[in-house]
Write an enzyme that holds these catalytic residues in place. Structure first.
Site, PDB file in Angstrom:
ATOM      1  N   LYS A 289     -22.422 113.940  80.995  1.00  0.00           N
ATOM      2  CA  LYS A 289     -23.086 113.081  81.794  1.00  0.00           C
ATOM      3  C   LYS A 289     -22.552 112.133  82.593  1.00  0.00           C
ATOM      4  O   LYS A 289     -22.745 111.707  83.776  1.00  0.00           O
ATOM      5  CB  LYS A 289     -24.410 112.432  80.991  1.00  0.00           C
TER       6      LYS A 289
ATOM      7  N   LYS B 224     -22.934 109.459  70.487  1.00  0.00           N
ATOM      8  CA  LYS B 224     -24.080 109.496  70.160  1.00  0.00           C
ATOM      9  C   LYS B 224     -24.111 109.238  68.591  1.00  0.00           C
ATOM     10  O   LYS B 224     -23.561 109.472  67.834  1.00  0.00           O
ATOM     11  CB  LYS B 224     -24.940 111.139  70.350  1.00  0.00           C
TER      12      LYS B 224
ATOM     13  N   THR C  54     -33.720 105.349  83.296  1.00  0.00           N
ATOM     14  CA  THR C  54     -33.666 107.154  83.088  1.00  0.00           C
ATOM     15  C   THR C  54     -34.909 107.407  83.943  1.00  0.00           C
ATOM     16  O   THR C  54     -34.455 108.430  84.858  1.00  0.00           O
ATOM     17  CB  THR C  54     -33.962 107.289  81.484  1.00  0.00           C
TER      18      THR C  54
ATOM     19  N   ASN D 272     -40.444 106.014  76.988  1.00  0.00           N
ATOM     20  CA  ASN D 272     -40.054 105.174  78.051  1.00  0.00           C
ATOM     21  C   ASN D 272     -39.784 106.248  79.366  1.00  0.00           C
ATOM     22  O   ASN D 272     -40.274 105.677  80.356  1.00  0.00           O
ATOM     23  CB  ASN D 272     -38.609 104.857  77.578  1.00  0.00           C
TER      24      ASN D 272
ATOM     25  N   SER E  57     -26.649 101.197  81.845  1.00  0.00           N
ATOM     26  CA  SER E  57     -25.894 100.939  80.724  1.00  0.00           C
ATOM     27  C   SER E  57     -24.487 100.489  80.983  1.00  0.00           C
ATOM     28  O   SER E  57     -24.134  99.353  80.572  1.00  0.00           O
ATOM     29  CB  SER E  57     -25.759 101.930  79.673  1.00  0.00           C
TER      30      SER E  57
HETATM   31  N1  GLU Z   1     -29.934 107.612  75.251  1.00  0.00           N
HETATM   32  C1  GLU Z   1     -29.631 107.628  76.774  1.00  0.00           C
HETATM   33  C2  GLU Z   1     -29.270 108.903  76.874  1.00  0.00           C
HETATM   34  O1  GLU Z   1     -29.227 109.876  76.478  1.00  0.00           O
HETATM   35  C3  GLU Z   1     -29.011 106.614  77.468  1.00  0.00           C
HETATM   36  C4  GLU Z   1     -27.354 106.340  76.565  1.00  0.00           C
HETATM   37  C5  GLU Z   1     -26.709 105.139  77.234  1.00  0.00           C
HETATM   38  O2  GLU Z   1     -27.331 104.275  77.725  1.00  0.00           O
HETATM   39  O3  GLU Z   1     -25.536 104.870  76.683  1.00  0.00           O
HETATM   40  O4  GLU Z   1     -28.606 109.242  78.182  1.00  0.00           O
END
Ligand code: GLU
Length: 464
Positions: free
Chosen positions: A96, A108, A192, A223, A380
């Protein structure tokens, strides 16, 4: 829904690499590196419960790859957290960040817990306890957590505070998605959903959509699901169905999204707006045939809103389907029944590899998770930049910069899909792997090192 084992999720995730490698020559070594996470940490978190008892929770933090920058990715609190799943999620974060070109690798974390069964004080102790366990593993230059499923800004604030205490130094850049007064970024909360919305706006131009004629179903009303539904609804899109873990509502004319969001966040029930206390005796209540006088649906007789299950929502006859809940929702079991011609993957990994094949054969356009939900990690990144600079941006600046990145990378992936005559997911992986391959291979590969003896000019002997 599929009962695919969590270990299978990681193996499945890696299959996307092999498929993309058919189109992009990133080299065997880069592929080899990306197939194994850099490190996997398993921790046991002791937590004193409110009744005085002690419980020990299992937690994980996976750093998949940090070649392009510190690892980055959320922490989820969920009863089904499993190391195989966390590895897959960390892998998707690597891809990503590369798709949108931000200087991060993928990570993660997760804790096996149902946070709904904890008091607020227990939740705070667990959040701080997790950081105590992983403090040596994370840091603003190494690994930067963020919110994910069932974690939020307040939890990120506790975690940042705990890390700062351990380091005896205020360290806001260690975690993103924090509350604004603690160094969070404006625009992170809806990032998001907003990122996915910008992707849909790009599609709107390409497909000549008139929003009022486009029917949308959103699975998952947390969210990301709420914000993408809110933004689309404000543009005139007809959101005909939404659901959460308890089930959902369908209304052919379109749902009142602002009201649903308000009620869901107040009552935690999605069906409260349309169906609270509406289980009237009439068997047709909520259906198109309902003409009963004493219907209790908020919209009155013939309101034509009805309760649906999550599984039914996925199979609705709509123009856009947005899975925004958990992974493995579209599987070989239901893929052939998915009628939506466009799927926007706001959740991570909602479609299994085998289901993907079926959808591709059906000519379904899937905007893949590693692009569609990249808005969160992009903002982020903005938060991390602002924390390190100590200089904060306006909400408009955040929105403009997010739009610029999402639109630019969407167009790049869409054009690559057309050029390679492949599906959009494969194009997104090719796009990501080209950036990852460039970084991984720039330190030299076998081809370079195996030639080092012959290719080097022999050093000259100093003359007397
Ligand atoms: N949990 C979100 C994702 O899966 C955001 C991760 C982040 O901001 O570091 O993309």
């Amino acid at each position: 829904m599929s009962q695919e084992s969590p270990d299978q999720i990681f193996a499945d995730a890696l299959k996307r690499l092999d498929r993309a490698a058919e189109f992009a020559d990133i080299g065997e070594e880069a592929l080899l590196r990306l197939k194994s996470p850099k490190s996997v940490l398993e921790v046991s978190i002791p937590v004193r419960m409110d009744d005085g008892s002690l419980r020990v929770f299992q937690g994980y933090r996976v750093r998949h790859d940090d070649t392009r920058g510190p690892t980055k990715g959320g922490i989820r609190f969920h009863p089904n957290v499993h190391p195989g799943e966390v590895k897959a999620l960390a892998f998707w974060m690597t891809c990503k960040c590369a798709v949108v070109g931000i200087p991060f690798g993928g990570g993660k974390g997760g804790v096996v817990v149902d946070p709904k069964h904890l008091s607020r004080l227990e939740l705070e102790r667990l959040s701080r306890g997790f950081i105590d366990c992983v403090a040596d593993f994370i840091g603003p230059e190494t690994d930067i957590p963020a919110p994910d499923v069932y974690t939020n800004a307040m939890i990120m604030g506790w975690m940042m505070d705990e890390y700062s205490k351990i380091c005896r130094q205020r360290t806001p850049a260690v975690i993103t998605g924090k509350p604004i007064p603690l160094g969070g970024s404006l625009g992170r909360d809806d990032a998001t959903g907003r990122g996915a919305y910008y992707c849909i706006k790009e599609l709107e131009t390409r497909k000549n959509w008139t929003p009022e004629n486009v029917r949308v179903a959103v699975q998952g009303f947390g969210n990301a699901g709420q914000h993408v539904a809110r933004l689309l609804h404000a543009d005139g899109y007809r959101i005909v169905a939404v659901s959460d873990s308890r089930g959902g509502v369908f209304r052919q004319e379109g749902l009142d999204i602002p009201r649903l969001i308000e009620t869901k966040n107040r009552t935690r029930r999605i069906d409260a707006v349309y169906h609270e206390g509406s289980v009237c005796d009439c068997p047709d209540c909520g259906s198109e045939q309902c003409q009963c006088e004493d219907c209790h649906c908020d919209d009155g007789p013939g309101a034509k809103s009805k309760s649906i299950t999550n599984a039914e929502l996925l199979e609705l006859d709509v123009d856009i389907l947005i899975p925004a809940a958990m992974e493995n929702q579209i599987t070989v079991e239901n893929a052939a029944r998915i009628k939506a011609p466009v799927v926007i993957e706001v959740a991570n990994g909602p479609t299994t590899c085998d289901a993907d094949e079926i959808l591709i054969q059906q000519d379904t356009l899937i905007v893949p998770d590693i692009l569609a939900n990249a808005g969160g990690v992009t903002v982020s990144y903005f938060e991390w930049v602002q924390n390190r600079a100590g200089y904060y941006w306006t909400e408009d600046e955040v929105h403009d910069r997010l739009k610029e990145i999402m639109s630019r990378e969407f167009v790049a992936v869409y054009d690559l899909m057309t050029q390679l005559q492949t599906d959009m997911r494969t194009a997104a992986y090719v796009h990501a792997m080209t950036r990852l391959g460039d970084a991984l291979n720039s330190q030299g590969t076998e081809r370079f090192f195996s030639n080092h003896v012959t290719s080097q000019t022999p050093p000259k002997t100093a003359s007397a």
